[in-house]
Design an enzyme around this catalytic site. Structure first.
Site, mmCIF file in Angstrom:
data_model
loop_
_atom_site.group_PDB
_atom_site.id
_atom_site.type_symbol
_atom_site.label_atom_id
_atom_site.label_comp_id
_atom_site.label_asym_id
_atom_site.label_seq_id
_atom_site.Cartn_x
_atom_site.Cartn_y
_atom_site.Cartn_z
ATOM 1 N N GLU A 1 3.498 88.117 -17.839
ATOM 2 C CA GLU A 1 4.004 89.188 -18.689
ATOM 3 C C GLU A 1 4.313 90.443 -17.869
ATOM 4 O O GLU A 1 5.312 91.135 -18.111
ATOM 5 C CB GLU A 1 2.981 89.524 -19.777
ATOM 6 C CG GLU A 1 2.660 88.346 -20.696
ATOM 7 C CD GLU A 1 1.433 87.558 -20.235
ATOM 8 O OE1 GLU A 1 0.629 87.172 -21.098
ATOM 9 O OE2 GLU A 1 1.283 87.340 -19.003
ATOM 10 N N CYS B 1 -3.633 88.023 -22.044
ATOM 11 C CA CYS B 1 -5.050 88.350 -21.884
ATOM 12 C C CYS B 1 -5.340 89.729 -22.472
ATOM 13 O O CYS B 1 -4.487 90.614 -22.503
ATOM 14 C CB CYS B 1 -5.453 88.290 -20.415
ATOM 15 S SG CYS B 1 -4.632 89.504 -19.351
ATOM 16 N N THR C 1 -12.800 54.977 1.943
ATOM 17 C CA THR C 1 -11.398 55.245 2.263
ATOM 18 C C THR C 1 -11.279 56.003 3.577
ATOM 19 O O THR C 1 -10.384 55.742 4.386
ATOM 20 C CB THR C 1 -10.745 56.046 1.122
ATOM 21 O OG1 THR C 1 -10.767 55.259 -0.072
ATOM 22 C CG2 THR C 1 -9.311 56.399 1.451
ATOM 23 N N ASP D 1 -9.107 54.070 6.262
ATOM 24 C CA ASP D 1 -7.733 54.552 6.426
ATOM 25 C C ASP D 1 -7.617 55.847 7.221
ATOM 26 O O ASP D 1 -6.531 56.203 7.656
ATOM 27 C CB ASP D 1 -7.079 54.760 5.055
ATOM 28 C CG ASP D 1 -6.995 53.469 4.252
ATOM 29 O OD1 ASP D 1 -6.988 52.400 4.867
ATOM 30 O OD2 ASP D 1 -6.932 53.559 3.008
ATOM 31 N N ARG E 1 1.789 67.377 2.692
ATOM 32 C CA ARG E 1 2.697 67.474 3.832
ATOM 33 C C ARG E 1 4.149 67.142 3.470
ATOM 34 O O ARG E 1 5.073 67.702 4.038
ATOM 35 C CB ARG E 1 2.279 66.511 4.960
ATOM 36 C CG ARG E 1 0.875 66.669 5.442
ATOM 37 C CD ARG E 1 0.575 65.722 6.607
ATOM 38 N NE ARG E 1 0.861 64.322 6.301
ATOM 39 C CZ ARG E 1 0.046 63.532 5.611
ATOM 40 N NH1 ARG E 1 -1.090 64.010 5.133
ATOM 41 N NH2 ARG E 1 0.361 62.274 5.387
ATOM 42 N N GLY F 1 -10.912 54.337 -2.937
ATOM 43 C CA GLY F 1 -10.961 52.889 -3.024
ATOM 44 C C GLY F 1 -11.487 52.441 -4.364
ATOM 45 O O GLY F 1 -11.808 53.242 -5.242
ATOM 46 N N LEU G 1 -15.208 53.832 -5.764
ATOM 47 C CA LEU G 1 -15.279 55.135 -6.428
ATOM 48 C C LEU G 1 -14.415 55.148 -7.686
ATOM 49 O O LEU G 1 -14.806 55.712 -8.714
ATOM 50 C CB LEU G 1 -14.835 56.232 -5.465
ATOM 51 C CG LEU G 1 -14.864 57.668 -6.001
ATOM 52 C CD1 LEU G 1 -16.223 58.018 -6.584
ATOM 53 C CD2 LEU G 1 -14.474 58.652 -4.894
#
Length: 397
Positions: free
Chosen positions: A57, A83, A206, A210, A217, A303, A306
């Site tokens: 605003e 607000c 993971t 990996d 990115r 993975g 989880l």
């Protein structure tokens, strides 16, 4: 143009402005505002800036005033209730009142306890007409800030679990190779969802398999979400690619704070012990902690262990599934779920949308049990509490 059509058009523009603020407002909600006349002129527009900066605003008011517009009797279309409290910035309601606006159209009520209808009440007390937008705009505003609503009303982030799999539901080969199942277009899209989140969550499995960076990115981003690793025994190596900047890293563990935790903290990483009775990380406590720290949306790239834990605990609010048109075979499925004896024992989801990304498909789903938009948790009072059409409101000028 009728007032109804004008309201729909201007609110659509305000929603687009709010969407442009994704990745720039955390932990504040994404808000857009358009100020103009009832005859169709636009005086000023704005989107909420970084935390501590001006709200939508204020940006719109400054733009309009810098252009020399007289805003007495003008209308503001805003995607979230203005607000009414002094936080890092002064109340937006006071600025709207001081500018002499005649009418404000609000898409959805702000559930934050210090607002929650008080902004609308203050505007009306000052003689400004306040109308609520149509339900389609309210739904769009809710979806745009679904994590903010989840954090404020449910005391935990909105948890979105991302999975990349083959047509037969495999997330990798049995020998551990998993990069890349989907194509580049899908991977770029995944980075857009990372950018949208306040934090990205993964598991130690993971990280060890990996060694991902989990930063943003592949798309332009002015910031990096917090990276969170669930690592019960603090097995993460110092050489993990996600530990260095950009961005901050939090490791949630069940291990007592000791020399290993101190070594990780010396690398600039925060280590937090949240142990459950079974010796694993207490996931509900982790979500509550993240919410307390202002995390709105939590993007999960993990993975099947989880992922399964989040699903079984009812902590996964949404699935983002990328399907590649290939068959991989083997045993590495999306989740580690027990075999069922009856179809009615299945865990069902409802599909929100299906998109084609290059050669791949992206499905966005939510648990069928979830009431979604309009549920008591997220929508109770957000569209009418203090904000319903009031025949006693003064007419716009």
């Amino acid at each position: 143009m009728t007032r109804q059509k004008l309201d729909a058009q201007r609110m659509g523009q305000a929603l687009a402005l709010a969407e442009s603020a994704i990745g720039a407002t955390e932990p504040n909600p994404r808000v857009g505002c358009v100020i103009g006349s009832e005859t169709g002129a636009i005086y000023g527009t704005g989107a909420t800036q970084r935390a501590g900066g001006p709200h939508a605003e204020i940006v719109a008011l400054r733009t309009a005033q810098a252009a020399g517009h007289d805003l007495r009797g003008a209308t503001a279309w805003v995607t979230l209730e203005p607000c009414a409290h002094q936080g890092r910035t002064p109340p937006c309601t006071d600025a709207l009142i001081a500018a002499g606006l005649g009418r404000v159209v609000v898409a959805i009520v702000d559930p934050f306890p210090q607002v929650a209808g008080q902004g609308i009440a203050r505007l009306r007390a000052a003689g400004i007409a306040v109308d609520m937008a149509q339900s389609t705009a309210a739904q769009a505003a809710w979806e745009l800030n679904i994590g903010f609503f989840s954090r404020v009303l449910g005391a935990r982030p909105w948890v979105r679990v991302k999975v990349a799999a083959s047509l037969d539901g495999r997330t990798g080969l049995d020998n551990g190779i998993s990069q890349w199942i989907t194509g580049e277009t899908a991977r770029v899209d995944g980075h857009r969802w990372r950018m949208r989140a306040s934090a990205v969550l993964t598991g130690i499995g993971t990280v060890l398999a990996d060694n991902p960076r989990l930063d943003v990115r592949l798309v332009p981003s002015a910031w990096q979400p917090l990276r969170v690793v669930v690592d019960s025994a603090l097995r993460i190596p110092d050489t993990a690619r996600l530990l260095p900047p950009p961005g901050q890293v939090l490791i949630a563990t069940a291990a007592a704070h000791g020399p290993r935790a101190q070594a990780l903290e010396a690398l600039g990483t925060e280590v937090l012990t949240l142990a459950a009775p079974d010796g694993r990380v207490a996931l509900p406590a982790l979500l509550a902690t993240l919410a307390h720290r202002g995390v709105n949306e939590l993007h999960v790239e993990a993975g099947r262990e989880l992922t399964t834990s989040l699903l079984r605990a009812g902590l996964a609010d949404e699935l983002l599934v990328y399907l590649a048109p290939r068959l991989l075979g083997g045993q590495r499925g999306m989740v580690d779920w027990p075999a069922l004896q009856r179809l009615d024992e299945s865990v069902d989801f409802r599909i929100l949308e299906v998109n084609t990304l290059g050669e791949d498909l992206r499905l966005r789903l939510r648990p069928a049990r979830s009431e979604g938009f309009g549920s008591p948790l997220f929508a109770s009072g957000l569209f009418t509490a203090g904000g319903e059409q009031d025949s006693k409101s003064p007419p716009s000028h």
